[in-house]
Scaffold this active site. Structure first.
Site, PDB file in Angstrom:
ATOM      1  N   HIS A  99       0.840  -1.212   0.000  1.00 10.96           N
ATOM      2  CA  HIS A  99       0.000   0.000   0.000  1.00 10.96           C
ATOM      3  C   HIS A  99       0.874   1.261   0.000  1.00 10.96           C
ATOM      4  O   HIS A  99       0.421   2.338   0.371  1.00 10.96           O
ATOM      5  CB  HIS A  99      -0.949   0.031   1.200  1.00 10.96           C
ATOM      6  CG  HIS A  99      -1.676  -1.258   1.431  1.00 10.96           C
ATOM      7  ND1 HIS A  99      -2.868  -1.565   0.802  1.00 10.96           N
ATOM      8  CD2 HIS A  99      -1.358  -2.336   2.189  1.00 10.96           C
ATOM      9  CE1 HIS A  99      -3.268  -2.767   1.180  1.00 10.96           C
ATOM     10  NE2 HIS A  99      -2.363  -3.256   2.014  1.00 10.96           N
ATOM     11  N   SER A 139      16.814  19.496 -15.381  1.00 11.17           N
ATOM     12  CA  SER A 139      15.776  20.516 -15.513  1.00 11.17           C
ATOM     13  C   SER A 139      16.405  21.789 -16.067  1.00 11.17           C
ATOM     14  O   SER A 139      17.509  22.171 -15.666  1.00 11.17           O
ATOM     15  CB  SER A 139      15.138  20.805 -14.138  1.00 11.17           C
ATOM     16  OG  SER A 139      14.338  21.975 -14.193  1.00 11.17           O
TER      17      SER A 139
END
Length: 504
Positions: free
Chosen positions: A177, A307
């Protein structure tokens, strides 16, 4: 107030509003498919190239004429030799001219072949329909493309094997999970990715073995034209069909067909490609999450820019590209399913345009995906200190049951110890979540006299290697029993060096 320059929306000059100038950038005015221009490999591009397609048409015409001659049709050795020597002599301009004249691509290439081999012109395409060259070539290309994918799958598994071996026993935090769970190892997690790829490898292998050729079937699949050609001799028609398949290297021929081979085969192939894409997406999705945790990173070149704005960034761009391409491939089976379902009776032509797109693009995309997986796996970097730090931030909670059992063995009261651990755990959790400080559960236990029987061995009780179960042994067994046989069976694939690397 006047100015020397006109303005558009308050900006000097009219470049923003003008039409694109005629003649500007003439070599860049046509759409370029990014899958081909930016990503596709030379090997897979060749499989779906015009050169491969139309030389396969010519080989099929040669195979048909060869088999027909063997069965008594009046075809000379000179005609066959003329066909043979002109397989690669294609005048594409002439073929296009004839296609415009006839509005039929196959007849355009029949005449182009006949133009190159005039003595053989009367016997080219004898008894055949367009799908004889079209469909059979599709199956040849699918077969060759599957072989290429199989080779690359084997190479990916080989590289991943080395990674799994190297990190077979390095404890890492497991997640269910996406919440902290029991420990596993870095190598064991890698085997989960590998197992998916093994299932894909097995499916690719079966598809290659089972893929049939359409063969020699005629206009609606009844072989009527060939029965007429052989004066009603059914055995010769059956022999012709088998002989052509043999010449073209197919072990199987589809038993019955309409005009085309059943498009159910395309659906099976697209499902197979989707399966590889799913495996790759799951693996690279995990790597992207691990990169965020700074535990594992894909290769990052020394001059690579993560970036344009944030110079410090190391983005998992290759894994993201895998997921992007995989998402496209996973959508293709529905198109193939709809195409198969909507075929009326012996054939409708609404299958043609979409198949020209999804068959090559599905293979091109998966081929790129496998190249990326090979590149990522070969240069994947693990940060052991970060991995261990995350383990140790959660391990104290997991170790409490072991601590409790050791204290009970030394004479402690199980219920009293359990309550003490609960209280300490809640307090430690509050420190981690409420104050952002490290987990101090072990320090609390060290100060509690109830646990004095384990104070001198507390560190050994929280050794991460004690909490990974059989993970390392499972890695060893998996690699020996599942991976090694595949690598040994396909040793020849490992000796082949791919033409293309990953450049962007």
């Amino acid at each position: 107030m006047s100015t020397d320059a006109e303005t558009t929306n308050g900006v000097a000059g009219d470049v923003f509003g003008e039409a694109f100038p005629e003649g500007a950038l003439p070599n860049h005015q046509v759409y370029e498919h990014p899958l081909v221009k930016r990503y596709a490999t030379k090997e897979m591009s060749f499989v779906w190239s015009p050169a491969k397609k139309f030389t396969s048409w010519r080989k099929l015409w040669l195979a048909l004429a060869t088999a027909e001659k063997e069965l008594g049709i009046d075809i000379t050795d000179e005609q066959l030799e003329e066909l043979r020597t002109n397989v690669y002599n294609i005048d594409f301009d002439y073929a296009a001219e004839k296609e415009r004249e006839f509005r039929h691509d196959v007849m355009g290439h029949v005449h182009a072949f006949g133009h190159a081999a005039p003595a053989a012109m009367p016997i080219i395409h004898l008894g055949a329909t367009s799908c004889y060259v079209g469909d059979n070539t599709d199956l040849i290309q699918i077969r060759d493309a599957l072989e290429l994918l199989k080779r690359k799958l084997v190479n990916v598994l080989n590289v991943m094997k080395n990674f799994a071996e190297k990190y077979r026993d390095m404890p890492t935090l497991g997640f269910t999970h996406y919440q902290p769970a029991q420990l596993t190892t870095v190598g064991k997690r890698c085997t989960l990715w590998m197992q998916d790829l093994i299932l894909d490898y097995e499916k690719v292998s079966r598809e290659i073995d089972d893929l049939p050729m359409r063969g020699v079937k005629g206009t609606t699949g009844t072989q009527a034209s060939f029965l007429e050609l052989f004066d009603g001799d059914h055995e010769k028609v059956k022999t012709l069909n088998k002989r052509v398949c043999d010449i073209m290297g197919f072990k199987k021929c589809i038993p019955v067909s309409g005009q085309t081979y059943t498009r159910k085969i395309d659906y099976h192939v697209m499902t197979l490609l989707s399966g590889i894409a799913q495996s790759a997406y799951k693996m690279c999705g995990d790597i992207r999450l691990l990169a965020n945790l700074k535990e594992v990173e894909e290769p990052f070149a020394s001059t690579q820019i993560g970036s344009s704005a944030m110079a410090y960034k190391r983005n998992p761009m290759r894994s993201e590209r895998v997921c992007s391409l995989a998402r496209y491939v996973m959508g293709l089976p529905s198109m193939a399913a709809n195409t198969h379902a909507s075929q009326w009776f012996e054939r409708t032509l609404d299958d043609s345009a979409i198949r020209r797109i999804i068959l090559p693009e599905g293979f091109l995309a998966v081929d790129v995906i496998l190249n990326l997986l090979l590149n990522i796996s070969d240069g994947m970097h693990v940060w052991p200190s970060v991995v261990r730090a995350r383990v140790m931030s959660e391990l104290p909670f997991m170790a409490t049951e072991v601590i409790l059992m050791e204290c009970v063995k030394a004479g402690g009261d199980r219920q009293e110890l359990h309550e003490a651990i609960r209280v300490h755990s809640m307090a430690a959790g509050a420190v981690v979540k409420g104050e952002g400080k490290p987990n101090d559960l072990m320090e609390r236990i060290k100060k509690d006299a109830l646990f004095s029987s384990v104070h001198d061995k507390l560190e050994s009780l929280i050794d991460p290697s004690l909490f990974v179960g059989r993970a390392a042994e499972q890695v060893d067994e998996f690699l020996e029993e599942e991976i090694q046989p595949i690598l040994e069976t396909n040793a020849s694939y490992l000796a082949v060096e791919s033409v293309d690397g990953v450049n962007v």
